[in-house]
Design an enzyme around this catalytic site. Structure first.
Site, PDB file in Angstrom:
ATOM      1  CD  GLN A   1       3.419   5.868   2.839  1.00  0.00           C
ATOM      2  OE1 GLN A   1       2.495   5.482   2.213  1.00  0.00           O
ATOM      3  NE2 GLN A   1       4.511   5.025   3.100  1.00  0.00           N
TER       4      GLN A   1
ATOM      5  CB  CYS B   1       5.371   2.208   7.333  1.00  0.00           C
ATOM      6  SG  CYS B   1       5.032   3.844   6.713  1.00  0.00           S
ATOM      7  CG  LEU B   2       6.549   0.975   1.183  1.00  0.00           C
ATOM      8  CD1 LEU B   2       5.661   1.288  -0.081  1.00  0.00           C
ATOM      9  CD2 LEU B   2       7.611  -0.236   0.895  1.00  0.00           C
TER      10      LEU B   2
ATOM     11  CG  HIS C   1       0.459   6.687   5.850  1.00  0.00           C
ATOM     12  ND1 HIS C   1       1.367   7.364   6.450  1.00  0.00           N
ATOM     13  CD2 HIS C   1       0.780   5.482   5.347  1.00  0.00           C
ATOM     14  CE1 HIS C   1       2.213   6.471   6.334  1.00  0.00           C
ATOM     15  NE2 HIS C   1       2.147   5.356   5.955  1.00  0.00           N
TER      16      HIS C   1
ATOM     17  N   GLY D   1       0.766  -1.279  -0.019  1.00  0.00           N
ATOM     18  CA  GLY D   1      -0.095  -0.033   0.118  1.00  0.00           C
ATOM     19  C   GLY D   1       0.921   1.255   0.013  1.00  0.00           C
TER      20      GLY D   1
ATOM     21  CG  HIS E   1      -0.356   1.369   7.334  1.00  0.00           C
ATOM     22  ND1 HIS E   1       0.553   0.868   8.026  1.00  0.00           N
ATOM     23  CD2 HIS E   1       0.114   2.169   6.444  1.00  0.00           C
ATOM     24  CE1 HIS E   1       1.813   1.496   7.847  1.00  0.00           C
ATOM     25  NE2 HIS E   1       1.742   2.273   6.837  1.00  0.00           N
ATOM     26  CD  GLU E   2      -1.098   2.574   2.914  1.00  0.00           C
ATOM     27  OE1 GLU E   2      -0.824   3.537   2.884  1.00  0.00           O
ATOM     28  OE2 GLU E   2      -0.292   1.516   2.745  1.00  0.00           O
TER      29      GLU E   2
HETATM   30 ZN   LIG Z   1       2.856   3.325   5.708  1.00  0.00          ZN
END
Ligand SMILES: [Zn+2]
Length: 182
Positions: free
Chosen positions: A51, A89-90, A135, A46, A131-132
């Protein structure tokens, strides 16, 4: 294909509440495409627009071979059943922590053409949707850890090679045991 640099923990854009999308134009469709390309290149499960430095309420997901996106998401209802699982998380490369989340969630929003969409997420998709959406509210998953785990997470972040550095040129390999980073 346009892969854009992923913003790392510490970047203020990740702490900013993103704005709702009101114009469903070509530029928005390019954003969805860039998010999808960047997510798949990482690879991640995701990716939310903040991000990649765009403060708009848009995210993409890629869970169990289902690739999609959601704009202006609203979550709920959530299941009472909770699930355990590791989450990464990226924007925090190489780190993952156990985090309990509701096992199922319904996410309503729009697609890139402005049509209403409802996604029912179970398991890892439920985790990704939560999670997204976090963000988009400037929330990072470590904010949801209990006190002791949050302390460990902060220590791990301080020790991470990338912390306080510009975005790395090399790709960081994904780590979570179950699913990929989000
Ligand atoms: Zn993340």
């Amino acid at each position: 294909m346009a892969v854009r640099p992923i913003r790392l923990f510490g970047d203020p854009v990740l702490r900013t509440s993103a704005l709702p999308v009101t114009t469903f134009d070509k530029e928005l469709r390019r954003l969805v495409k860039d998010l999808t390309d960047t997510m798949r290149d990482a690879p991640g499960s995701g990716l939310a627009a903040p991000q990649i430095g765009v403060s708009l309420r848009v995210f993409t997901y890629d869970v169990d071979d289902e690739v999609g996106h959601l704009i202006n998401p609203i979550l709920g209802p959530f299941s009472e059943e909770m699930m355990d699982g590791e989450e990464g998380c990226l924007s925090l490369p190489g780190l993952s922590f156990d985090l309990k989340r509701p096992e199922r969630v319904v996410a309503a929003g729009q697609n890139m053409y402005g049509d209403p969409v409802v996604i029912e997420g179970t398991g890892y998709l439920s985790r990704a949707l939560q999670h997204e959406t976090d963000h988009l509210d400037g929330v990072i998953f470590i904010d949801r850890l209990d006190k002791a785990a949050a302390k460990r997470a902060k220590a791990a972040i301080r020790e991470a090679e990338w912390f306080g550095e510009p975005a790395p040129e090399v790709k960081v390999s994904p780590h979570p045991l179950f699913g990929r980073a989000l």
